[in-house]
Design a protein around this motif. Structure first.
Motif, PDB file in Angstrom:
ATOM      1  N   TYR A 513       0.856  -1.092   0.007  1.00  0.00           N
ATOM      2  CA  TYR A 513      -0.119   0.119  -0.153  1.00  0.00           C
ATOM      3  C   TYR A 513       1.009   1.223  -0.032  1.00  0.00           C
ATOM      4  N   THR A 514       1.104   1.812  -1.122  1.00  0.00           N
ATOM      5  CA  THR A 514       2.074   3.064  -1.144  1.00  0.00           C
ATOM      6  C   THR A 514       1.486   4.181  -1.438  1.00  0.00           C
ATOM      7  N   TYR A 515       2.049   5.226  -1.282  1.00  0.00           N
ATOM      8  CA  TYR A 515       1.287   6.629  -1.404  1.00  0.00           C
ATOM      9  C   TYR A 515       0.850   6.810  -2.913  1.00  0.00           C
ATOM     10  N   SER A 516      -0.246   7.678  -2.739  1.00  0.00           N
ATOM     11  CA  SER A 516      -1.006   7.873  -4.014  1.00  0.00           C
ATOM     12  C   SER A 516      -0.253   9.099  -4.786  1.00  0.00           C
ATOM     13  N   PHE A 517       0.941   9.661  -3.979  1.00  0.00           N
ATOM     14  CA  PHE A 517       1.579  10.893  -4.721  1.00  0.00           C
ATOM     15  C   PHE A 517       3.097  10.400  -5.088  1.00  0.00           C
ATOM     16  N   VAL A 518       3.435  11.415  -5.974  1.00  0.00           N
ATOM     17  CA  VAL A 518       4.801  11.295  -6.202  1.00  0.00           C
ATOM     18  C   VAL A 518       5.363  12.696  -6.449  1.00  0.00           C
ATOM     19  N   SER A 541       2.958  18.102   1.396  1.00  0.00           N
ATOM     20  CA  SER A 541       4.760  18.223   1.741  1.00  0.00           C
ATOM     21  C   SER A 541       5.172  18.405   0.131  1.00  0.00           C
ATOM     22  N   GLU A 542       6.779  18.557   0.298  1.00  0.00           N
ATOM     23  CA  GLU A 542       7.331  18.740  -0.881  1.00  0.00           C
ATOM     24  C   GLU A 542       7.635  17.438  -1.562  1.00  0.00           C
ATOM     25  N   GLU A 543       7.458  16.407  -0.671  1.00  0.00           N
ATOM     26  CA  GLU A 543       7.484  15.221  -1.377  1.00  0.00           C
ATOM     27  C   GLU A 543       6.161  14.585  -2.130  1.00  0.00           C
ATOM     28  N   LEU A 544       5.197  15.163  -1.863  1.00  0.00           N
ATOM     29  CA  LEU A 544       3.669  14.630  -2.274  1.00  0.00           C
ATOM     30  C   LEU A 544       3.006  15.794  -3.217  1.00  0.00           C
ATOM     31  N   THR A 545       3.762  16.078  -4.312  1.00  0.00           N
ATOM     32  CA  THR A 545       3.006  17.062  -5.282  1.00  0.00           C
ATOM     33  C   THR A 545       2.188  16.853  -6.483  1.00  0.00           C
ATOM     34  N   HIS A 546       1.971  15.702  -6.616  1.00  0.00           N
ATOM     35  CA  HIS A 546       1.434  15.008  -7.932  1.00  0.00           C
ATOM     36  C   HIS A 546       0.675  13.770  -7.710  1.00  0.00           C
ATOM     37  N   LEU A 547      -0.483  13.603  -8.265  1.00  0.00           N
ATOM     38  CA  LEU A 547      -0.913  12.218  -8.205  1.00  0.00           C
ATOM     39  C   LEU A 547      -0.396  11.411  -9.012  1.00  0.00           C
ATOM     40  N   ARG A 548      -0.124  10.068  -8.640  1.00  0.00           N
ATOM     41  CA  ARG A 548       0.635   9.131  -9.473  1.00  0.00           C
ATOM     42  C   ARG A 548      -0.036   8.428 -10.874  1.00  0.00           C
ATOM     43  N   TRP A 549       0.384   8.470 -11.857  1.00  0.00           N
ATOM     44  CA  TRP A 549      -0.118   8.052 -13.002  1.00  0.00           C
ATOM     45  C   TRP A 549       0.105   6.449 -13.230  1.00  0.00           C
ATOM     46  N   SER A 550       1.117   6.010 -12.231  1.00  0.00           N
ATOM     47  CA  SER A 550       1.412   4.484 -12.241  1.00  0.00           C
ATOM     48  C   SER A 550       1.744   4.154 -10.980  1.00  0.00           C
ATOM     49  N   ASN A 554       6.305   4.158  -6.824  1.00  0.00           N
ATOM     50  CA  ASN A 554       6.476   3.917  -5.578  1.00  0.00           C
ATOM     51  C   ASN A 554       6.892   2.584  -5.287  1.00  0.00           C
ATOM     52  N   LEU A 555       6.529   1.562  -6.199  1.00  0.00           N
ATOM     53  CA  LEU A 555       7.078   0.071  -5.990  1.00  0.00           C
ATOM     54  C   LEU A 555       8.536   0.202  -5.918  1.00  0.00           C
ATOM     55  N   LEU A 556       9.045   0.951  -6.898  1.00  0.00           N
ATOM     56  CA  LEU A 556      10.606   0.890  -7.033  1.00  0.00           C
ATOM     57  C   LEU A 556      11.142   1.362  -5.718  1.00  0.00           C
ATOM     58  N   LEU A 557      10.397   2.428  -5.191  1.00  0.00           N
ATOM     59  CA  LEU A 557      11.085   2.942  -3.927  1.00  0.00           C
ATOM     60  C   LEU A 557      10.918   2.097  -2.808  1.00  0.00           C
ATOM     61  N   SER A 558       9.828   1.200  -2.954  1.00  0.00           N
ATOM     62  CA  SER A 558       9.866   0.264  -1.875  1.00  0.00           C
ATOM     63  C   SER A 558      10.879  -0.852  -1.829  1.00  0.00           C
ATOM     64  N   ILE A 559      11.239  -1.213  -3.261  1.00  0.00           N
ATOM     65  CA  ILE A 559      12.363  -2.021  -3.530  1.00  0.00           C
ATOM     66  C   ILE A 559      13.504  -1.446  -3.018  1.00  0.00           C
ATOM     67  N   GLU A 560      13.613  -0.238  -3.137  1.00  0.00           N
ATOM     68  CA  GLU A 560      14.989   0.400  -2.667  1.00  0.00           C
ATOM     69  C   GLU A 560      15.025   0.452  -1.120  1.00  0.00           C
ATOM     70  N   LYS A 561      14.031   0.376  -0.446  1.00  0.00           N
ATOM     71  CA  LYS A 561      13.979   0.564   1.122  1.00  0.00           C
ATOM     72  C   LYS A 561      14.119  -0.789   1.510  1.00  0.00           C
ATOM     73  N   ASN A 562      13.762  -1.839   0.759  1.00  0.00           N
ATOM     74  CA  ASN A 562      13.706  -3.430   1.483  1.00  0.00           C
ATOM     75  C   ASN A 562      14.809  -4.302   0.665  1.00  0.00           C
ATOM     76  N   ILE A 563      15.462  -3.974  -0.216  1.00  0.00           N
ATOM     77  CA  ILE A 563      16.137  -4.812  -1.154  1.00  0.00           C
ATOM     78  C   ILE A 563      17.312  -5.381  -0.225  1.00  0.00           C
ATOM     79  N   ARG A 564      17.596  -4.972   0.869  1.00  0.00           N
ATOM     80  CA  ARG A 564      18.910  -5.386   1.774  1.00  0.00           C
ATOM     81  C   ARG A 564      18.457  -6.538   2.496  1.00  0.00           C
ATOM     82  N   GLU A 565      17.112  -6.540   2.668  1.00  0.00           N
ATOM     83  CA  GLU A 565      16.535  -7.694   3.573  1.00  0.00           C
ATOM     84  C   GLU A 565      16.267  -8.995   2.940  1.00  0.00           C
TER      85      GLU A 565
END
Length: 785
Positions: A513-518, A541-550, A554-565
Motif C-alpha cells: 500500500y504505497t502513497y498515491s503521490f509522487v 509536503s514537498e514529497e507529495l506534489t502530484h498524483l501518481r499515473w502509475s 513507488n513500488l521501485l521506492l519500496s524495493i530500494e528500501k527493502n532490497i537489503r533484507e
C-alpha cells in the motif's frame, strides 16, 4: 494538543490519575496519543543532607560519606571534590533510572559499600556540560522531597489528538478539555470566562477592508505595561506545550492560546504608525517576520498593517518591526477571525506552521474573541500596578448565530438503540452546557440551545451522538438491527481486488500500500517528468506534489528500501492511479507486480504467472504481443503487451538498468501493470460447456525453426487452423536459441493435442495431420526441424 495534568488538577482537585483521565478521553472524546511524564528520570532522586564526609582509605580522590534518612544511616562513596558534611544534595536511590542505560544499584567501590549516588547537574540532565562537582542545594532546601517536586518538574503531559477523528475547534485548550472531563464524570464545569465590556473606552481606529474574509477584529490598547518575569501559574500552562517562558508580554498571548484556545497577540503600540488596517497584501510586498525570515507576499495573502509596514501575516506569524521588547511601555492586544481555507493555503505556500494556524484551521469561534482579550487585560492588571486600559475597537458586522436544535427524545432513542428518559438525556446535555430553551412539553419537540463554542453541533443526530459518547458506547446493549438487509451485489472491481490479493499473497508476494503521490525527484529517477501528471493544488509536503499515473515509481521506492533484507523480492499492489488529458482527470484501478531476480530470462516465468492468474479470474482469449509505445524506464528489447480479446490492457517489461541503478538495485527488475478498468469487461466470463468425447485423446510434438521476430501466437494459430475439428489445443513447450547454430533464428517446440468426437484416431490420420500442419506452416516460411 498537549494538556498539563497539573493545570487540570488545579481545577479538579479530586481528579483521577493521568492514566485514568487519558482512558476516559479515549473512550468518550478523542485519542490520547501519549502520556509524557515530565522529568521521569528524577522520580527516585531525593533531597537529603550529608551527615559525615571522610577520605576513602584506599583512594586520594574518593570520599566516604553517610546520609541520614529517617532512622537509618546509609553509606555513599563520592568522588566529587566539593562534597562535605551538612551539605544538602540530590541523591539517587537504588532503582533510579537516570538514563536509559544508567540505573542506580548498590555496589562496592574500592572495597567500600556505596548504597546510592550523590548527583551532579549533568547526571540529572539539568545541563549538558559535564560538571566536576555535585549539585549543591540551598541550606533551606526541604528534606525528603523528590527533585521533581522541588524543581516543579513533576507534571504529566497528555498529548490529545484533535486532528483526524473529531477535529473540534473547541478542544484546543485546557479549559475545554477540563469541561469534557467534568461531563464524562457526570458533572458540570461551572466556569465563567473573562468577559469584560470595553465599549465605553475611546475608539482605537481600525479599518477592516475585507470583512467578507475577516469576520471579526478586536484591538485593545493598554498603557503603562512592563516586561516582567512571568508568574509560575502561566508558565505551567506554557510548559505543557513545550513553550519556553520569556517575558510576561510575550507569554500572556500564549497563555490565552493554551488556556482558552484563543490566539492573541500584543503589538508595541509606540511602533505602529497611525492607523491599523486589515487588507490583502500587494504582489511582491515584503514582510520581515519574528523568525528573522523575509517573506514575499501575494495579493491572495491577508495582512494586518499600519500606514508604513506589514505588522502581521494573517494569524500565521507576526512582524519583527512591531514586536514587544524589554523597553515596551504601551501595547495593543489584537484578536481576529480569518477564513480558514485561505489561511491554510497561505501557511502551506510559505511552509509556515504554528499552533495559532492549527486553531484557525479548525474554524475558531468569533464569540470567543472578547474572552481572550479580556483574559489578557485581567492578567496584566493583576500583575502590573500602573496598567491603564485606554482604547478599544471591535469590527464585528456578521455576528455568530446561535444554534438551536429540536430535542426529539424518540428520535434519539431509536438512533442510539437505548431508551433514555428525558431526565437522563437532559442531565448529560446539561453537563455539556446544552440546555432546553423552555420547560419540556408533551410533544417532545422542544428546542435545545447550543453553547457558542460547539459550532460542530447542527443536527438531531449530533445531539444523539453527544448523549451516546458521554454515556459511553459500551453501555449501549447490542441489538438486532430493525432494518431489512438485502443481499450485497459484488462488482467485478470488488471481486478482482479480493481475488488478486488472495492469489498473489498465496504465492508469497508482499501486498503493498504505497502513497498515491509522487514528486519531481522520484519521477526523474524513473526517467520521467511531472508535466502530464495531475498536480496537487495544496500538497501535503514537498514529497507529495502530484498524483501518481502509475504504480511503478513507488513500488521501485519500496524495493530500494527493502532490497537489503531480501534476496528475491516480490511485491504487488492493486490501487488507483490518475491520468490527465487537458483538463479532464481519469481515475481507475491498476494492478502492478514487481520482482527482483538474478535470472537471465524471467519473462516466461511472468507469462506463466499471468496465465495462471487469468485462469483464476476466468479470463479467456488473451495473448502477448509486441508493445507499440514504450515508457522511458523500460528495457527496449525486453517488453511485451498484454492483449485480452484484442484489447491492450497494459504491458510486461524489464526495468531499464539506468533506472534500477537510480534506486541502488544491482539486480534485474521485472514488472507488469494491468489497467483493471479494461480488464473488468473480460473478468468472470461464462464458459460454454462442451460435450466430452468418448474416444481417447492423442498428442504429438513438432519443432519449427523461425526468425527471431516471428510471434509464437502466429505459429499457434496456423497450427490450429490446419484442422480445427481434430486439434483441441496447442501448447508451447520450449524455446531454443543459439547464435552459432541458429544465427538470427530460434527453435520453438509445440505439443499438439488431437481428439475426435466420432472415432479413435489411428496413426494414418495422425501422420496425415502432421503432414498437413508441416505443409501449411512451411508456406509461411517456417521450417520443421
Amino acid at each position: 494538543m498537549k494538556i498539563s495534568y497539573k493545570v487540570i488538577k488545579n481545577y479538579i482537585p479530586d481528579i483521577k490519575t493521568a492514566e485514568e483521565v487519558a482512558k476516559d478521553l479515549v473512550m468518550h472524546t478523542a485519542e490520547v496519543e501519549d502520556i509524557i511524564i515530565e522529568w521521569e528520570n528524577l522520580e527516585h532522586v531525593y533531597i537529603w543532607e550529608v551527615l559525615t564526609c571522610e577520605r576513602h582509605p584506599d583512594s586520594d580522590k574518593l570520599n566516604c560519606t553517610t546520609v541520614k534518612v529517617n532512622n537509618g544511616i546509609f553509606p555513599i562513596v563520592c568522588g566529587a571534590p566539593n562534597v562535605r558534611a551538612w551539605l544538602r544534595v540530590p541523591i539517587a536511590v537504588c532503582g533510579a533510572k537516570l538514563a536509559p542505560d544508567f540505573v542506580i544499584s548498590k555496589t562496592k567501590i574500592r572495597w567500600e559499600t556505596s548504597e546510592w549516588m550523590i548527583c551532579s547537574e549533568d547526571e540529572l540532565w539539568l545541563i549538558k556540560e559535564r560538571q566536576v562537582g555535585i549539585l549543591e542545594l540551598p541550606t533551606d532546601a526541604p528534606l525528603d522531597v523528590s527533585m521533581r517536586d522541588y524543581l516543579w518538574k513533576n507534571d504529566a503531559i497528555l498529548e490529545v489528538d484533535n486532528k483526524a477523528i473529531n477535529h473540534r475547534p473547541d478542544l484546543f485548550s485546557h479549559i475545554w478539555i477540563i469541561r469534557e472531563i467534568y461531563a464524562i464524570n457526570w458533572n458540570k464545569f461551572d466556569f465563567e470566562y473573562e468577559n469584560r465590556d470595553f465599549s465605553k473606552l475611546a475608539d482605537l481606529w481600525i479599518k477592516n477592508e475585507i470583512s467578507d474574509y475577516v469576520k471579526r477584529y478586536i484591538g485593545l490598547k493598554i498603557e503603562n505595561v512592563a516586561n516582567i518575569t512571568t508568574p509560575k501559574y502561566i508558565t505551567q500552562v506554557l510548559n505543557s506545550a513545550e513553550i519556553s517562558s520569556k517575558w510576561l508580554l510575550i507569554d500572556i498571548s500564549n497563555y490565552s492560546l493554551y488556556l482558552y484556545g484563543q490566539p492573541t497577540h500584543c503589538f508595541d503600540a509606540d511602533k505602529i504608525k497611525w492607523n491599523i488596517a486589515i487588507r490583502f497584501a500587494k504582489d511582491w510586498e515584503k514582510f520581515l517576520a519574528l523568525n528573522d525570515n523575509t517573506y514575499e507576499l501575494t495579493s491572495e495573502d491577508i495582512v494586518i498593517a499600519d500606514n508604513e509596514k506589514v505588522l502581521a501575516l494573517w494569524w500565521i506569524i507576526w512582524g519583527k518591526e512591531s514586536c514587544v521588547t524589554n523597553e515596551t511601555k504601551n501595547i495593543i492586544v489584537e484578536w481576529a477571525h480569518f477564513d480558514q481555507a485561505i489561511i491554510r493555503k497561505t501557511g502551506k505556500r510559505l511552509w509556515v506552521r504554528t499552533d495559532s494556524l492549527n486553531v484557525f484551521e479548525k474554524d475558531i469561534l468569533p464569540e470567543m474573541a472578547i474572552r481572550g482579550v479580556s483574559l489578557i487585560a485581567t492578567e496584566l492588571e493583576k500583575n502590573l500596578e500602573w496598567v491603564k486600559i485606554t482604547a478599544f475597537s471591535d469590527e464585528y458586522s456578521d455576528k455568530q448565530k446561535t444554534i438551536e436544535i429540536d430535542f426529539d427524545l424518540e428520535y434519539i432513542n431509536n438512533l442510539i438503540g437505548k431508551n433514555y428518559s428525558s431526565e437522563e438525556a437532559l442531565s448529560i446535555l446539561s453537563n455539556l452546557w446544552i440546555n432546553l430553551i423552555s420547560e419540556i412539553t408533551s410533544d417532545w419537540h422542544n428546542k435545545l440551545i447550543i453553547p457558542f463554542w460547539r459550532k460542530d453541533l447542527n443536527f438531531k443526530s449530533d445531539i444523539a451522538e453527544e448523549i451516546a459518547r458521554i454515556d459511553w458506547y459500551d453501555n449501549i446493549e447490542a441489538t438486532v438491527p430493525r432494518i431489512n438487509l438485502w443481499a450485497i451485489v459484488q462488482t467485478n472491481t470488488y471481486k478482482i481486488k479480493n481475488d488478486t490479493r488472495n492469489y498473489f499473497t498465496n504465492k508469497w508476494y508482499f501486498d503493498m500500500y504505497t502513497y498515491s503521490f509522487v514528486n519531481e525527484e522520484l519521477m526523474s529517477k524513473v526517467l520521467w517528468n511531472t508535466l502530464d501528471l495531475v498536480p496537487m493544488k495544496n500538497p501535503l509536503s514537498e514529497e507529495l506534489t502530484h498524483l501518481r499515473w502509475s504504480l511503478i515509481p513507488n513500488l521501485l521506492l519500496s524495493i530500494e528500501k527493502n532490497i537489503r533484507e531480501f534476496d528475491n523480492l516480490k511485491m504487488f499492489e492493486i490501487e488507483k492511479v490518475f491520468s490527465r488529458k487537458w483538463s479532464d482527470i481519469n481515475e481507475y484501478y491498476s494492478l502492478a507486480w514487481v520482482e527482483v531476480s538474478n535470472k537471465d530470462v524471467v519473462y516466461y516465468d511472468i507469462q506463466c504467472t499471468l496465465s495462471d492468474f487469468f485462469r483464476t479470474v476466468w479470463v479467456d482469449r488473451y495473448m502477448y504481443d509486441t508493445i507499440s509505445i514504450m515508457p522511458s524506464f523500460a528495457h527496449a528489447w525486453r517488453t511485451a503487451s498484454i492483449m485480452i480479446r484484442w484489447v491492450e490492457v497494459w504491458t510486461i517489461w524489464e526495468i531499464h538498468p539506468k533506472v534500477t541503478n537510480n534506486f541502488d538495485v544491482n539486480a534485474r527488475v521485472w514488472y507488469f501493470e494491468i489497467n483493471v478498468e479494461k480488464l473488468e469487461k473480460a473478468l468472470y466470463g461464462v464458459t460454454k460447456a462442451k460435450e466430452l468425447s468418448n474416444f481417447q485423446e492423442n498428442n504429438f510434438d513438432l519443432n519449427f525453426v523461425v526468425d527471431r521476430d516471428i510471434k509464437t501466437k502466429d505459429i499457434q494459430i496456423t497450427i490450429e487452423k490446419s484442422n480445427q475439428e481434430l486439434i483441441t489445443k496447442v501448447e508451447l513447450l520450449d524455446i531454443y536459441t543459439d547464435e552459432n547454430k541458429l544465427p538470427g533464428k530460434r527453435s520453438l517446440s509445440f505439443k499438439i493435442y488431437i481428439q475426435s468426437m466420432n472415432w479413435t484416431l489411428d496413426d494414418k490420420v495422425k501422420n496425415e495431420l502432421i503432414n498437413d500442419i508441416v505443409s501449411k506452416v512451411g508456406k509461411r516460411g517456417w521450417v520443421l526441424r
